[in-house]
Design an enzyme around this catalytic site. Structure first.
Site, short mmCIF file in Angstrom:
data_model
loop_
_atom_site.label_atom_id
_atom_site.label_comp_id
_atom_site.label_asym_id
_atom_site.label_seq_id
_atom_site.Cartn_x
_atom_site.Cartn_y
_atom_site.Cartn_z
N LYS A 42 -68.67 -36.77 8.38
CA LYS A 42 -67.50 -36.04 8.86
C LYS A 42 -67.95 -34.68 9.36
O LYS A 42 -68.75 -34.00 8.72
CB LYS A 42 -66.50 -35.86 7.71
CG LYS A 42 -65.28 -35.01 8.06
CD LYS A 42 -64.34 -35.72 9.00
CE LYS A 42 -63.07 -34.89 9.26
NZ LYS A 42 -62.23 -35.52 10.30
N HIS A 62 -72.36 -22.16 5.30
CA HIS A 62 -73.57 -22.81 4.80
C HIS A 62 -73.96 -22.08 3.51
O HIS A 62 -74.41 -20.94 3.54
CB HIS A 62 -74.69 -22.69 5.84
CG HIS A 62 -75.93 -23.43 5.49
ND1 HIS A 62 -76.64 -24.18 6.40
CD2 HIS A 62 -76.62 -23.55 4.33
CE1 HIS A 62 -77.70 -24.71 5.82
NE2 HIS A 62 -77.71 -24.34 4.55
N ARG A 112 -89.02 -27.01 -1.70
CA ARG A 112 -90.03 -25.97 -1.50
C ARG A 112 -89.39 -24.60 -1.68
O ARG A 112 -88.19 -24.48 -1.90
CB ARG A 112 -90.61 -26.07 -0.08
CG ARG A 112 -89.51 -26.03 1.00
CD ARG A 112 -90.05 -25.87 2.39
NE ARG A 112 -89.05 -26.12 3.42
CZ ARG A 112 -88.11 -25.28 3.80
NH1 ARG A 112 -88.00 -24.10 3.20
NH2 ARG A 112 -87.26 -25.59 4.75
#
Length: 448
Positions: free
Chosen positions: A201, A208, A291
């Site tokens: 979607k 973010h 990482r």
């Protein structure tokens, strides 16, 4: 504790790891290409080994040369930094076969999270919220149309082995789906050697948000809060903040605990970052980076915990240095990625730095290997430094950032410093009111 660490990277992150090694009293070796012979991390290292010519494939991605450098120097551990071989499971396996400690997660965990479909399935199993989407790979155009109808438009078609925005296309209508599906597959094949794509979607105005996690590989894990990385251009982060202006304490601790619990179940080892899209108070998993992140210094600023020290400690089998209850969050931090690029067109600007003056003062940190007279090579990423600023509040942090940007001088090349001077004075940024599309809209309406 490991006895000697080889740093398999370059630039500011190699220098960052080198400093941690020196603080811990651990001898370190750096590798470099012929183009980086005069780099700051090479100058400051205990030992250095040239591993090849400038192209990355012949130097920083040359696993055999790096293993040989370990054997020549007696290094019993490798810190991969970020990029290059940091998420290469084959590299981790080869180091293990040579009894060399990989300062990172297991090869299996790298593989699981390196494939977007497997990562999403694993996240679901671990109790992490995910974006609604396909069950796995979308193999045909007919499947793409059916899946899009089930999810609801708009949809996002993404490469399973993707990253950096490559192999990623948005389809807003059924007519868009076939073209987007085909184009995404072609881009994915060219960029990653794997044309598999899946569908999610498409969220219209998300932020973010990423959660920093750490595990000891034995079932103990913690989170170190979140970072807001919503200011992006072409899916590349430009400006990051910790904590996010969009979250409150309750939201922060809830999603952090979900992530830490997941890492305990997975028995994850080392540093990791779980990335989400956040919209309407809901988190949706997009990927996990196995990482250290470029933006790790802002987490260090608000927690007081050295993440590279912690990586080395965990890799040495000594466990985590803190419990979740001992982690505290103080103040606000912002990182600006200073690139050798035109501040509007973002065209790379390699060349010689004729004058370099870094800002200083309380709460200001510069992670950079640049110096006056340094020649920036054209072969690698354009990041030349990171400006990290910490304040007791976001307002104080913004004021300090404005001052630091005005002090920062890099002459002889173009940099993104002028862009950050514009952003720090923008009212939306001051209000913390932005999403992942904000910067591209801003640049489109504010041409040079």
């Amino acid at each position: 504790m490991v006895s000697k660490i080889l740093i398999a990277n370059r630039g500011e992150i190699a220098l960052r790891v080198l400093r941690a090694c020196k603080e811990l009293g651990i001898p370190c070796v750096v590798v470099h290409s012929t183009a980086d012979a005069d780099a700051m991390h090479v100058r400051l290292a205990d030992e250095s080994v040239c591993i090849g010519p400038p192209p990355s494939r012949d130097s920083y991605l040359n696993i055999h040369q790096i293993v040989a450098a370990c054997e020549i120097t007696g290094a019993d551990a490798v810190h991969p930094g970020y990029g290059f071989l940091s998420e290469n499971a084959k590299f981790a396996d080869i180091l293990d076969a040579h009894d060399i400690t990989f300062i990172g997660p297991t090869a299996d965990h790298i593989r699981i999270m390196g494939d977007k479909i497997t990562a999403k399935t694993t996240a679901l199993e671990l109790g992490i919220p995910v974006v609604p989407g396909s069950d796995g790979e979308v193999k045909t155009a007919e499947d793409a149309i059916k899946t899009a109808a089930l999810i609801g438009y708009p949809v996002l078609i993404k490469a399973t082995a993707g990253g950096g925005g490559r192999g990623m296309k948005v389809a807003k209508t059924e007519a868009d789906v076939i073209e987007a599906w085909s184009t995404a597959r072609t881009e994915a094949a060219a960029a990653f050697g794997n044309d598999a794509v899946y569908m999610e979607k498409f969220l219209s105005k998300p932020r973010h948000i990423e959660i920093q996690v750490f595990g000891d590989g034995e079932g103990n894990a913690i989170h170190l809060g979140e970072r807001d990385c919503s200011l992006q251009r072409r899916h590349q982060k430009v400006w990051e903040e910790a904590n996010s202006p969009a979250l409150n304490v309750e939201q922060r601790m809830k999603i952090g605990q979900i992530c830490a619990d997941a890492m305990r179940k997975l028995k994850y080892r080392g540093a990791g970052t779980i990335e989400f899209l956040y919209e309407n108070s809901e988190f949706y998993f997009i990927e996990m980076n196995t990482r250290l992140q470029v933006e790790h210094p802002i987490t260090e600023a608000i927690t007081g915990i050295d993440l590279v020290h912690e990586q080395i400690r965990v890799a040495s089998g000594r466990g985590l240095s803190v419990t979740q209850e001992e982690v505290t969050f103080e103040g606000h931090a912002i990182e600006c990625r200073i690139n050798a690029e035109d501040p509007r067109t973002f065209v790379p600007s390699p060349g010689t730095i004729t004058h370099f003056h870094a800002p200083g003062g309380l709460g200001v940190r510069i992670d950079s290997g640049a110096y006056q007279g340094y020649k920036i090579p054209p072969y690698y990423d354009s990041l030349i430094g990171k400006l990290i600023v910490h304040g007791r509040t976001r307002v104080e942090c913004m004021m300090r950032l404005r001052r630091a940007l005005d002090e920062f001088v890099v002459d002889g090349i173009k940099t993104t410093l002028p862009l950050f001077q514009d952003l720090v004075s923008n009212q939306d940024i001051a209000n913390g009111d932005y999403d992942i599309h904000w910067l591209e809209h801003y640049l489109a309406h504010h041409p040079a």
